[in-house]
Motif scaffolding. Structure first.
Motif, PDB file in Angstrom:
ATOM      1  N   GLN A   9       0.941  -1.069  -0.064  1.00  0.00           N
ATOM      2  CA  GLN A   9       0.028   0.063   0.099  1.00  0.00           C
ATOM      3  C   GLN A   9       0.883   1.159  -0.078  1.00  0.00           C
ATOM      4  OE1 GLN A   9      -3.113   0.105   3.038  1.00  0.00           O
ATOM      5  NE2 GLN A   9      -3.340   2.372   2.451  1.00  0.00           N
ATOM      6  N   ILE A  10       0.672   2.269  -0.989  1.00  0.00           N
ATOM      7  CA  ILE A  10       1.406   3.351  -1.084  1.00  0.00           C
ATOM      8  C   ILE A  10       0.775   4.717  -0.840  1.00  0.00           C
ATOM      9  CG2 ILE A  10       3.178   2.303  -2.653  1.00  0.00           C
ATOM     10  CD1 ILE A  10       1.785   3.551  -4.803  1.00  0.00           C
ATOM     11  N   LYS A  11      -0.650   4.568  -0.646  1.00  0.00           N
ATOM     12  CA  LYS A  11      -1.500   5.798  -0.617  1.00  0.00           C
ATOM     13  C   LYS A  11      -2.618   5.374   0.441  1.00  0.00           C
ATOM     14  CE  LYS A  11      -1.240   8.380  -4.839  1.00  0.00           C
ATOM     15  NZ  LYS A  11      -2.144   9.126  -5.930  1.00  0.00           N
ATOM     16  N   ASP A  22     -12.656  -1.726   1.770  1.00  0.00           N
ATOM     17  CA  ASP A  22     -12.946  -3.058   2.021  1.00  0.00           C
ATOM     18  C   ASP A  22     -11.980  -4.229   1.151  1.00  0.00           C
ATOM     19  OD1 ASP A  22     -15.017  -2.327   3.721  1.00  0.00           O
ATOM     20  OD2 ASP A  22     -16.536  -2.909   2.263  1.00  0.00           O
ATOM     21  N   THR A  23     -11.577  -3.799  -0.073  1.00  0.00           N
ATOM     22  CA  THR A  23     -10.843  -4.590  -0.670  1.00  0.00           C
ATOM     23  C   THR A  23      -9.239  -4.561  -0.393  1.00  0.00           C
ATOM     24  OG1 THR A  23     -12.000  -3.936  -2.742  1.00  0.00           O
ATOM     25  CG2 THR A  23      -9.800  -4.815  -3.193  1.00  0.00           C
ATOM     26  N   LEU A  24      -8.863  -3.238   0.233  1.00  0.00           N
ATOM     27  CA  LEU A  24      -7.627  -3.195   0.790  1.00  0.00           C
ATOM     28  C   LEU A  24      -7.416  -4.116   2.055  1.00  0.00           C
ATOM     29  CD1 LEU A  24      -6.715   0.700   0.798  1.00  0.00           C
ATOM     30  CD2 LEU A  24      -5.580  -1.278  -0.482  1.00  0.00           C
ATOM     31  N   ARG A  25      -8.624  -4.065   3.090  1.00  0.00           N
ATOM     32  CA  ARG A  25      -8.599  -4.909   4.057  1.00  0.00           C
ATOM     33  C   ARG A  25      -8.761  -6.380   3.702  1.00  0.00           C
ATOM     34  NH1 ARG A  25      -7.383  -4.632   9.331  1.00  0.00           N
ATOM     35  NH2 ARG A  25      -8.685  -2.978  10.133  1.00  0.00           N
ATOM     36  N   SER A  26      -9.108  -7.135   2.667  1.00  0.00           N
ATOM     37  CA  SER A  26      -9.435  -8.225   2.167  1.00  0.00           C
ATOM     38  C   SER A  26      -7.805  -8.644   1.518  1.00  0.00           C
ATOM     39  CB  SER A  26     -10.389  -8.302   0.895  1.00  0.00           C
ATOM     40  OG  SER A  26     -11.703  -8.159   1.247  1.00  0.00           O
ATOM     41  N   LEU A  27      -7.170  -7.768   0.977  1.00  0.00           N
ATOM     42  CA  LEU A  27      -5.707  -8.015   0.647  1.00  0.00           C
ATOM     43  C   LEU A  27      -4.882  -8.178   1.895  1.00  0.00           C
ATOM     44  CD1 LEU A  27      -5.324  -5.651  -2.331  1.00  0.00           C
ATOM     45  CD2 LEU A  27      -4.993  -8.197  -2.306  1.00  0.00           C
ATOM     46  N   GLY A  28      -5.386  -7.693   3.150  1.00  0.00           N
ATOM     47  CA  GLY A  28      -4.614  -7.548   4.267  1.00  0.00           C
ATOM     48  C   GLY A  28      -3.838  -6.497   4.545  1.00  0.00           C
ATOM     49  N   LEU A  29      -4.165  -5.409   3.853  1.00  0.00           N
ATOM     50  CA  LEU A  29      -3.389  -4.212   4.177  1.00  0.00           C
ATOM     51  C   LEU A  29      -4.060  -3.250   5.257  1.00  0.00           C
ATOM     52  CD1 LEU A  29      -2.428  -3.730   0.335  1.00  0.00           C
ATOM     53  CD2 LEU A  29      -0.837  -4.409   2.080  1.00  0.00           C
ATOM     54  N   LYS A  30      -3.438  -2.741   6.060  1.00  0.00           N
ATOM     55  CA  LYS A  30      -4.076  -1.649   7.041  1.00  0.00           C
ATOM     56  C   LYS A  30      -3.428  -0.328   7.179  1.00  0.00           C
ATOM     57  CE  LYS A  30      -4.639  -5.790   9.949  1.00  0.00           C
ATOM     58  NZ  LYS A  30      -4.082  -6.674  11.206  1.00  0.00           N
ATOM     59  N   ILE A  32      -0.244   2.398   5.257  1.00  0.00           N
ATOM     60  CA  ILE A  32       0.766   2.815   4.278  1.00  0.00           C
ATOM     61  C   ILE A  32       2.070   2.058   4.574  1.00  0.00           C
ATOM     62  CG2 ILE A  32       2.034   4.734   3.138  1.00  0.00           C
ATOM     63  CD1 ILE A  32      -0.342   6.480   3.632  1.00  0.00           C
ATOM     64  N   GLY A  33       2.568   1.571   3.660  1.00  0.00           N
ATOM     65  CA  GLY A  33       3.821   0.929   3.918  1.00  0.00           C
ATOM     66  C   GLY A  33       3.751  -0.631   4.147  1.00  0.00           C
ATOM     67  N   ASP A  34       2.323  -1.213   4.289  1.00  0.00           N
ATOM     68  CA  ASP A  34       2.154  -2.553   4.638  1.00  0.00           C
ATOM     69  C   ASP A  34       2.433  -3.359   3.129  1.00  0.00           C
ATOM     70  OD1 ASP A  34       1.729  -2.348   7.310  1.00  0.00           O
ATOM     71  OD2 ASP A  34      -0.476  -2.858   7.117  1.00  0.00           O
ATOM     72  N   SER A  35       3.096  -4.442   3.505  1.00  0.00           N
ATOM     73  CA  SER A  35       3.170  -5.405   2.247  1.00  0.00           C
ATOM     74  C   SER A  35       2.586  -6.867   2.462  1.00  0.00           C
ATOM     75  CB  SER A  35       4.514  -5.421   1.836  1.00  0.00           C
ATOM     76  OG  SER A  35       5.017  -4.253   1.690  1.00  0.00           O
ATOM     77  N   VAL A  36       1.985  -7.286   1.529  1.00  0.00           N
ATOM     78  CA  VAL A  36       1.221  -8.728   1.813  1.00  0.00           C
ATOM     79  C   VAL A  36       2.082  -9.648   0.468  1.00  0.00           C
ATOM     80  CG1 VAL A  36      -0.581  -8.267   3.284  1.00  0.00           C
ATOM     81  CG2 VAL A  36      -0.780  -8.298   0.512  1.00  0.00           C
ATOM     82  N   VAL A  37       2.047 -10.780   0.540  1.00  0.00           N
ATOM     83  CA  VAL A  37       2.629 -11.985  -0.390  1.00  0.00           C
ATOM     84  C   VAL A  37       1.323 -12.635  -0.890  1.00  0.00           C
ATOM     85  CG1 VAL A  37       3.937 -13.570  -1.330  1.00  0.00           C
ATOM     86  CG2 VAL A  37       4.871 -11.611  -0.211  1.00  0.00           C
ATOM     87  N   ARG A  38       0.523 -12.464  -2.035  1.00  0.00           N
ATOM     88  CA  ARG A  38      -0.605 -13.192  -2.244  1.00  0.00           C
ATOM     89  C   ARG A  38      -0.120 -14.075  -3.537  1.00  0.00           C
ATOM     90  NH1 ARG A  38      -5.632 -11.473   0.228  1.00  0.00           N
ATOM     91  NH2 ARG A  38      -6.255 -13.175  -1.399  1.00  0.00           N
ATOM     92  N   PRO A  39      -1.162 -15.593  -3.755  1.00  0.00           N
ATOM     93  CA  PRO A  39      -0.826 -16.128  -4.979  1.00  0.00           C
ATOM     94  C   PRO A  39      -1.176 -15.150  -6.158  1.00  0.00           C
ATOM     95  CG  PRO A  39      -2.652 -16.886  -3.733  1.00  0.00           C
ATOM     96  CD  PRO A  39      -1.845 -15.694  -2.896  1.00  0.00           C
ATOM     97  N   ASP A  40      -0.644 -15.245  -7.267  1.00  0.00           N
ATOM     98  CA  ASP A  40      -0.851 -14.614  -8.514  1.00  0.00           C
ATOM     99  C   ASP A  40      -2.169 -15.407  -9.292  1.00  0.00           C
ATOM    100  OD1 ASP A  40      -1.185 -13.402 -10.911  1.00  0.00           O
ATOM    101  OD2 ASP A  40       0.822 -13.656 -11.582  1.00  0.00           O
ATOM    102  N   VAL A  55      -2.105   1.044  -4.604  1.00  0.00           N
ATOM    103  CA  VAL A  55      -1.089  -0.025  -4.232  1.00  0.00           C
ATOM    104  C   VAL A  55       0.128   0.057  -5.409  1.00  0.00           C
ATOM    105  CG1 VAL A  55      -2.515  -1.258  -3.239  1.00  0.00           C
ATOM    106  CG2 VAL A  55      -2.233  -1.773  -5.573  1.00  0.00           C
ATOM    107  N   LYS A  56       1.091  -0.954  -4.870  1.00  0.00           N
ATOM    108  CA  LYS A  56       2.357  -1.092  -5.912  1.00  0.00           C
ATOM    109  C   LYS A  56       2.492  -2.787  -5.828  1.00  0.00           C
ATOM    110  CE  LYS A  56       6.555  -0.822  -4.587  1.00  0.00           C
ATOM    111  NZ  LYS A  56       7.951  -0.186  -3.990  1.00  0.00           N
ATOM    112  N   VAL A  57       2.575  -3.142  -7.036  1.00  0.00           N
ATOM    113  CA  VAL A  57       2.443  -4.776  -7.225  1.00  0.00           C
ATOM    114  C   VAL A  57       3.772  -5.098  -7.801  1.00  0.00           C
ATOM    115  CG1 VAL A  57       1.334  -6.481  -8.109  1.00  0.00           C
ATOM    116  CG2 VAL A  57       0.052  -4.614  -7.487  1.00  0.00           C
TER     117      VAL A  57
END
Length: 61
Positions: A9-11, A22-30, A32-40, A55-57
């Motif tokens: 998350q960058i913004k 809600d989408t950010l929360r579903s990704l696990g981002l709370k 700015i600066g949080d990162s998660v690794v998800r399957p593609d 976000v930055k991917v």
């Protein structure tokens, strides 16, 4: 091995619509600066498309 995506998350989500928050929360981002690794997969790609401006991917192996 399957590819994975590192989503950072960058913004802030403060002035965004509720579905984007809600989408950010579903990704696990709370915050700015949080990162998660998800399957593609299609679900993750859809989440990222919804909040692409927040976000930055990076693709990792």
């Amino acid at each position: 091995m399957a590819a994975r995506l590192k989503v950072t998350q960058i913004k802030s989500k403060v002035s965004e619509k509720q579905n984007q928050r809600d989408t950010l929360r579903s990704l696990g981002l709370k915050r700015i600066g949080d990162s998660v690794v998800r399957p593609d997969d299609q679900q993750t790609r859809g989440y990222v498309r919804t909040v692409a401006h927040l976000v930055k991917v990076e693709e990792i192996d």
